[in-house]
Motif scaffolding. Structure first.
Motif, PDB file in Angstrom:
ATOM      1  N   SER A 122     -10.813  11.000 -14.562  1.00 31.44           N
ATOM      2  CA  SER A 122     -10.318  12.356 -14.816  1.00 31.44           C
ATOM      3  C   SER A 122      -9.881  13.066 -13.543  1.00 31.44           C
ATOM      4  CB  SER A 122     -11.400  13.186 -15.512  1.00 31.44           C
ATOM      5  OG  SER A 122     -12.573  13.243 -14.717  1.00 31.44           O
ATOM      6  N   SER A 186      -1.607  -2.362 -19.561  1.00 32.53           N
ATOM      7  CA  SER A 186      -2.522  -1.222 -19.461  1.00 32.53           C
ATOM      8  C   SER A 186      -2.278  -0.409 -18.200  1.00 32.53           C
ATOM      9  CB  SER A 186      -3.975  -1.716 -19.474  1.00 32.53           C
ATOM     10  OG  SER A 186      -4.302  -2.310 -20.712  1.00 32.53           O
ATOM     11  N   GLY A 189       1.662   0.861 -18.424  1.00 40.29           N
ATOM     12  CA  GLY A 189       1.915   1.701 -19.589  1.00 40.29           C
ATOM     13  C   GLY A 189       3.225   1.436 -20.289  1.00 40.29           C
ATOM     14  N   ASP A 247      -2.708   2.128 -23.771  1.00 40.14           N
ATOM     15  CA  ASP A 247      -3.023   3.502 -24.156  1.00 40.14           C
ATOM     16  C   ASP A 247      -2.643   4.459 -23.028  1.00 40.14           C
ATOM     17  OD1 ASP A 247      -4.643   5.546 -25.800  1.00 40.14           O
ATOM     18  OD2 ASP A 247      -5.620   5.612 -23.837  1.00 40.14           O
ATOM     19  N   GLN A 248      -1.905   5.512 -23.355  1.00 39.63           N
ATOM     20  CA  GLN A 248      -1.383   6.398 -22.317  1.00 39.63           C
ATOM     21  C   GLN A 248      -2.479   7.185 -21.602  1.00 39.63           C
ATOM     22  OE1 GLN A 248       1.853   6.358 -21.143  1.00 39.63           O
ATOM     23  NE2 GLN A 248       1.780   4.551 -22.459  1.00 39.63           N
ATOM     24  N   GLN A 249      -3.573   7.457 -22.285  1.00 43.39           N
ATOM     25  CA  GLN A 249      -4.684   8.122 -21.612  1.00 43.39           C
ATOM     26  C   GLN A 249      -5.276   7.206 -20.539  1.00 43.39           C
ATOM     27  OE1 GLN A 249      -7.795   9.452 -24.245  1.00 43.39           O
ATOM     28  NE2 GLN A 249      -8.801  10.674 -22.666  1.00 43.39           N
ATOM     29  N   LEU A 250      -5.369   5.918 -20.861  1.00 46.10           N
ATOM     30  CA  LEU A 250      -5.858   4.952 -19.878  1.00 46.10           C
ATOM     31  C   LEU A 250      -4.864   4.797 -18.732  1.00 46.10           C
ATOM     32  CD1 LEU A 250      -7.924   2.850 -18.963  1.00 46.10           C
ATOM     33  CD2 LEU A 250      -6.780   1.179 -20.455  1.00 46.10           C
ATOM     34  N   SER A 252      -3.030   7.087 -17.505  1.00 48.54           N
ATOM     35  CA  SER A 252      -3.243   8.240 -16.625  1.00 48.54           C
ATOM     36  C   SER A 252      -4.479   8.047 -15.750  1.00 48.54           C
ATOM     37  CB  SER A 252      -3.391   9.516 -17.457  1.00 48.54           C
ATOM     38  OG  SER A 252      -2.199   9.797 -18.162  1.00 48.54           O
ATOM     39  N   LYS A 253      -5.515   7.449 -16.319  1.00 47.40           N
ATOM     40  CA  LYS A 253      -6.718   7.184 -15.524  1.00 47.40           C
ATOM     41  C   LYS A 253      -6.427   6.155 -14.437  1.00 47.40           C
ATOM     42  CE  LYS A 253     -10.060   8.387 -19.134  1.00 47.40           C
ATOM     43  NZ  LYS A 253     -11.179   7.914 -19.981  1.00 47.40           N
ATOM     44  N   SER A 256      -4.976   7.769 -11.402  1.00 48.03           N
ATOM     45  CA  SER A 256      -5.966   8.326 -10.474  1.00 48.03           C
ATOM     46  C   SER A 256      -6.565   7.232  -9.599  1.00 48.03           C
ATOM     47  CB  SER A 256      -7.080   9.039 -11.253  1.00 48.03           C
ATOM     48  OG  SER A 256      -6.590  10.171 -11.930  1.00 48.03           O
TER      49      SER A 256
END
Length: 277
Positions: A122, A186, A189, A247-250, A252-253, A256
């Protein structure tokens, strides 16, 4: 090397190819290149208005085989099992594995491992970064694979490639490994395709010769896609969808984690290699 994009039908901005061989090579098509010292930018050999990015990594398949031999009983089956049973992001464990002197980044032989305490993806605030001497075998396998492709994503973006790419075409021996392809999808993306033929460079050379003849005959530039438009599925140029976008949330992680990895990479280059602005 400039024949490879033609052989892979890589001609649209946002297209990315990853050749997974003894050395790993990344080819990207962009209309907005950002040249840097650690890679190459060429005029796109099949598009008068575009550019081709090329990034070369010396530590490719031989380094993957080295980790397989040390940590996975010299078995790709065990290697893939470890990759599948460890969670994405590897609990904040990241590694740099250079069995040979590396080109990108310019670092000497060595292995560098770090643990990011409390990393959730996050953000990077408040993270404790600890250097580690070793990882357990499954974590070592994932740290290697994630590290290689996070580096590719980071440097490709620095050269002007979009995130996510339009698509990735994987080629070379390791492109047959679906566990590795899953990690690519992954981390980047986007969908990952594979080709059904070897020797993309020689095929690309033949296509470039035909393309040159066509342009000369027409008396002006003609898009190379005219050679195979509406015929891809009937030729050896066709690509197979091998892995759908992560997964787009992954994703983004992973961005980071990539940012933190680049901070550490820059520090390693400054201390051990040739510093690049």
């Amino acid at each position: 090397m400039c024949f490879v994009p033609a052989g892979l039908t890589l001609n649209t901005p946002g297209d990315l190819a990853i050749s997974l061989g003894t050395s790993d090579t990344v080819f990207g098509i962009t209309s907005d290149p950002q040249p840097r010292l650690e890679g190459h930018v060429f005029p796109n050999p099949v598009d008068t208005e575009g550019y081709m990015v090329m990034l070369v990594y010396k530590n490719g398949s031989l380094t993957r085989e080295d980790v397989r031999n040390r940590c996975a009983e010299k078995s790709w089956e065990v290697f893939n099992k470890f990759l599948q049973q460890t969670p994405p992001l590897n609990g904040g464990k990241i590694g740099f594995y250079y069995k040979e002197h590396e080109i990108l980044p310019p670092l000497p032989v060595g292995f560098h491992r770090y643990v990011l305490k409390n990393f959730t993806g996050s953000g990077l605030d408040g993270l404790d970064e600890l250097e580690a001497q070793e990882f357990d075998p499954p974590s070592e396998v994932r740290a290697l694979i994630e590290g290689q492709f996070l580096s590719m994503r980071a440097h490709a973006e620095r050269f002007g490639m979009p995130s996510p790419p339009k698509r990735i075409i994987a080629t070379g021996g390791a492109s047959a490994n679906h566990s590795i392809l899953s990690s690519i999808a992954s981390i980047f993306g986007c969908d990952v395709y594979t080709v059904q033929r070897p020797d993309s460079a020689s095929l690309g050379a033949a296509l470039r010769a035909a393309h040159g003849w066509m342009c000369n005959t027409k008396g002006s530039f003609v898009p190379i896609s005219c050679l195979y438009e509406d015929k891809l599925e009937k030729t050896s140029l066709s690509c197979k969808l091998s892995m759908t976008a992560g997964d787009q949330q992954l994703v983004s992680k992973y961005a980071s984690l990539m940012k933190k990895r680049m901070e550490i990479e820059n520090r390693l280059v400054k201390n051990l290699g040739r510093w690049q602005d």
